[in-house]
Design a protein around this motif. Structure first.
Motif, PDB file in Angstrom:
ATOM      1  N   ASP A 152       0.833  -1.201   0.000  1.00  0.00           N
ATOM      2  CA  ASP A 152       0.000   0.000   0.000  1.00  0.00           C
ATOM      3  C   ASP A 152       0.873   1.258   0.000  1.00  0.00           C
ATOM      4  O   ASP A 152       0.574   2.235  -0.688  1.00  0.00           O
ATOM      5  CB  ASP A 152      -0.922  -0.012   1.216  1.00  0.00           C
ATOM      6  N   ALA A 153       1.978   1.225   0.763  1.00  0.00           N
ATOM      7  CA  ALA A 153       2.909   2.355   0.779  1.00  0.00           C
ATOM      8  C   ALA A 153       3.542   2.551  -0.597  1.00  0.00           C
ATOM      9  O   ALA A 153       3.747   3.687  -1.045  1.00  0.00           O
ATOM     10  CB  ALA A 153       3.994   2.129   1.832  1.00  0.00           C
ATOM     11  N   ALA A 154       3.847   1.446  -1.289  1.00  0.00           N
ATOM     12  CA  ALA A 154       4.397   1.541  -2.641  1.00  0.00           C
ATOM     13  C   ALA A 154       3.391   2.200  -3.572  1.00  0.00           C
ATOM     14  O   ALA A 154       3.750   3.065  -4.391  1.00  0.00           O
ATOM     15  CB  ALA A 154       4.771   0.147  -3.152  1.00  0.00           C
ATOM     16  N   TYR A 155       2.133   1.818  -3.453  1.00  0.00           N
ATOM     17  CA  TYR A 155       1.081   2.398  -4.287  1.00  0.00           C
ATOM     18  C   TYR A 155       0.982   3.907  -4.053  1.00  0.00           C
ATOM     19  O   TYR A 155       0.910   4.702  -4.993  1.00  0.00           O
ATOM     20  CB  TYR A 155      -0.249   1.723  -3.972  1.00  0.00           C
ATOM     21  N   THR A 156       1.018   4.306  -2.795  1.00  0.00           N
ATOM     22  CA  THR A 156       0.939   5.727  -2.453  1.00  0.00           C
ATOM     23  C   THR A 156       2.143   6.493  -3.000  1.00  0.00           C
ATOM     24  O   THR A 156       2.026   7.646  -3.427  1.00  0.00           O
ATOM     25  CB  THR A 156       0.856   5.900  -0.927  1.00  0.00           C
ATOM     26  N   ALA A 157       3.324   5.854  -3.003  1.00  0.00           N
ATOM     27  CA  ALA A 157       4.547   6.490  -3.473  1.00  0.00           C
ATOM     28  C   ALA A 157       4.714   6.391  -4.989  1.00  0.00           C
ATOM     29  O   ALA A 157       5.738   6.818  -5.525  1.00  0.00           O
ATOM     30  CB  ALA A 157       5.754   5.861  -2.786  1.00  0.00           C
ATOM     31  N   GLU A 158       3.716   5.835  -5.684  1.00  0.00           N
ATOM     32  CA  GLU A 158       3.761   5.664  -7.146  1.00  0.00           C
ATOM     33  C   GLU A 158       4.894   4.725  -7.574  1.00  0.00           C
ATOM     34  O   GLU A 158       5.508   4.916  -8.633  1.00  0.00           O
ATOM     35  CB  GLU A 158       3.890   7.020  -7.861  1.00  0.00           C
ATOM     36  N   VAL A 159       5.198   3.736  -6.739  1.00  0.00           N
ATOM     37  CA  VAL A 159       6.169   2.697  -7.085  1.00  0.00           C
ATOM     38  C   VAL A 159       5.378   1.488  -7.568  1.00  0.00           C
ATOM     39  O   VAL A 159       4.612   0.891  -6.809  1.00  0.00           O
ATOM     40  CB  VAL A 159       7.038   2.304  -5.870  1.00  0.00           C
ATOM     41  N   VAL A 160       5.537   1.128  -8.839  1.00  0.00           N
ATOM     42  CA  VAL A 160       4.783   0.012  -9.399  1.00  0.00           C
ATOM     43  C   VAL A 160       5.442  -1.304  -8.994  1.00  0.00           C
ATOM     44  O   VAL A 160       6.606  -1.545  -9.300  1.00  0.00           O
ATOM     45  CB  VAL A 160       4.714   0.091 -10.938  1.00  0.00           C
ATOM     46  N   LEU A 161       4.699  -2.156  -8.303  1.00  0.00           N
ATOM     47  CA  LEU A 161       5.174  -3.489  -7.948  1.00  0.00           C
ATOM     48  C   LEU A 161       4.598  -4.488  -8.948  1.00  0.00           C
ATOM     49  O   LEU A 161       3.392  -4.493  -9.214  1.00  0.00           O
ATOM     50  CB  LEU A 161       4.739  -3.877  -6.535  1.00  0.00           C
ATOM     51  N   VAL A 162       5.466  -5.322  -9.509  1.00  0.00           N
ATOM     52  CA  VAL A 162       5.049  -6.391 -10.414  1.00  0.00           C
ATOM     53  C   VAL A 162       5.432  -7.703  -9.733  1.00  0.00           C
ATOM     54  O   VAL A 162       6.613  -7.958  -9.491  1.00  0.00           O
ATOM     55  CB  VAL A 162       5.747  -6.272 -11.780  1.00  0.00           C
ATOM     56  N   ALA A 163       4.440  -8.526  -9.410  1.00  0.00           N
ATOM     57  CA  ALA A 163       4.695  -9.724  -8.599  1.00  0.00           C
ATOM     58  C   ALA A 163       4.188 -10.984  -9.281  1.00  0.00           C
ATOM     59  O   ALA A 163       3.095 -10.997  -9.877  1.00  0.00           O
ATOM     60  CB  ALA A 163       4.042  -9.578  -7.229  1.00  0.00           C
ATOM     61  N   ALA A 164       4.969 -12.036  -9.186  1.00  0.00           N
ATOM     62  CA  ALA A 164       4.604 -13.325  -9.764  1.00  0.00           C
ATOM     63  C   ALA A 164       3.439 -13.942  -9.005  1.00  0.00           C
ATOM     64  O   ALA A 164       3.372 -13.888  -7.771  1.00  0.00           O
ATOM     65  CB  ALA A 164       5.801 -14.265  -9.735  1.00  0.00           C
TER      66      ALA A 164
END
Length: 289
Positions: A152-164
């Motif tokens: 959620d913190a990544a989403y707020t910081a505009e960091v795109v997470l790509v997960a398998a």
């Protein structure tokens, strides 16, 4: 397969609407994995930075380290990203050990580092597998809540997470299930550019993940299979999108990614139609199809 140029979220076409033609120049990609062999011929031209997860008592830290891959897994993933996004700057965050495993606390610490560093996109070809038929244990609740919070913190910081996503239907894989990020499943595509939208509880998009040719330990290549190798294909697409339109929100990046998938499917359908028509014409002429 060449995808049709997608229309951006604002309806515009042009430079920002053709991410598949871009190299991902200047986009900062983090690869949380087993490390990267910088001497591999497939990666000698890549812009690489190397850090490693270090345990300090009960906590974890991330510090610079020498290049190297303890299992070959990270080098394969880095090779896929570099092949598709030549201009991306890749930071290898070595978190996996020789057995291909990482503690849950270690995974969370590595993700927190990626959020603090504000990477444009983070590749997670790893995750926590939990049997679907088994109840969550108290330790599962704690680690999953912490993982959810950092996603959620990544989403707020505009960091795109790509997960398998999971490799077996009997498992739930986290963080790939979280809707704040891009969960990836694998498809039997021959074209490395191929994508397919598939919204499920476990993932939202499919990418090549069967018999993928990628770098291997020792300087050669081998065929790799698994969602671990589908994820870096999507990471490379996201790097291209962010290079073309760095101002896009995560939801807009997702929309652009799915538009690419629709364009790829249209192109594939047209190719099949053209092949069928050519075969029909050949048959009418009495020529072998």
């Amino acid at each position: 397969m060449t995808a049709a140029s997608p229309t951006g979220p604002d309806g515009a076409r042009g430079e920002a609407a053709r991410p598949m033609e871009r190299r991902g120049d200047g986009v900062r990609v983090a690869l949380v994995d087993s490390g990267v062999d910088a001497s591999h011929p497939a990666l000698r031209a890549a812009a690489l930075r190397h850090v490693a997860l270090i345990r300090r008592g009960a906590a974890h830290d991330v510090a610079p380290c020498a290049p190297g891959d303890v299992s070959g897994h990270g080098t394969a993933c880095a090779g896929i990203v570099h092949r598709m996004a030549l201009g991306a700057e890749i930071t290898s965050v070595r978190a996996l050990g020789e057995d291909g495993r990482c503690s849950r606390d270690g995974l969370i610490a590595a993700l927190r580092f990626c959020v603090r560093e504000r990477f444009s996109v983070v590749n997670l070809s790893l995750g926590i597998d939990i049997p679907k038929g088994a109840p969550l244990r108290p330790g599962d609740h704690r680690s999953l809540v912490e993982l959810y919070e950092v996603a959620d913190a990544a989403y707020t910081a505009e960091v795109v997470l790509v997960a398998a996503g999971p490799n077996a239907a009997a498992f739930r894989t986290y963080p790939g299930r979280f809707k704040s990020l891009i969960g990836v499943g694998r498809g039997p595509f021959r074209d490395p550019e191929a994508l397919r939208s598939e919204l499920t509880l476990d993932h939202e998009i499919l990418a090549p993940g069967d018999e993928v040719l990628a770098p291997a330990p020792g300087g050669g290549e081998r065929r790799w299979t698994g969602t671990s190798f589908a994820a870096p294909h999507v990471t490379a697409h996201v790097a291209r999108i962010r290079a073309a339109r760095p101002e896009l929100s995560i939801e807009a990046v997702k929309a652009a990614l799915h538009e690419l998938a629709r364009g790829a499917e249209r192109s594939a359908g047209e190719g099949v139609k053209e092949a069928d028509e050519a075969a029909g014409e050949a048959e009418e002429r009495g020529a072998p199809a």
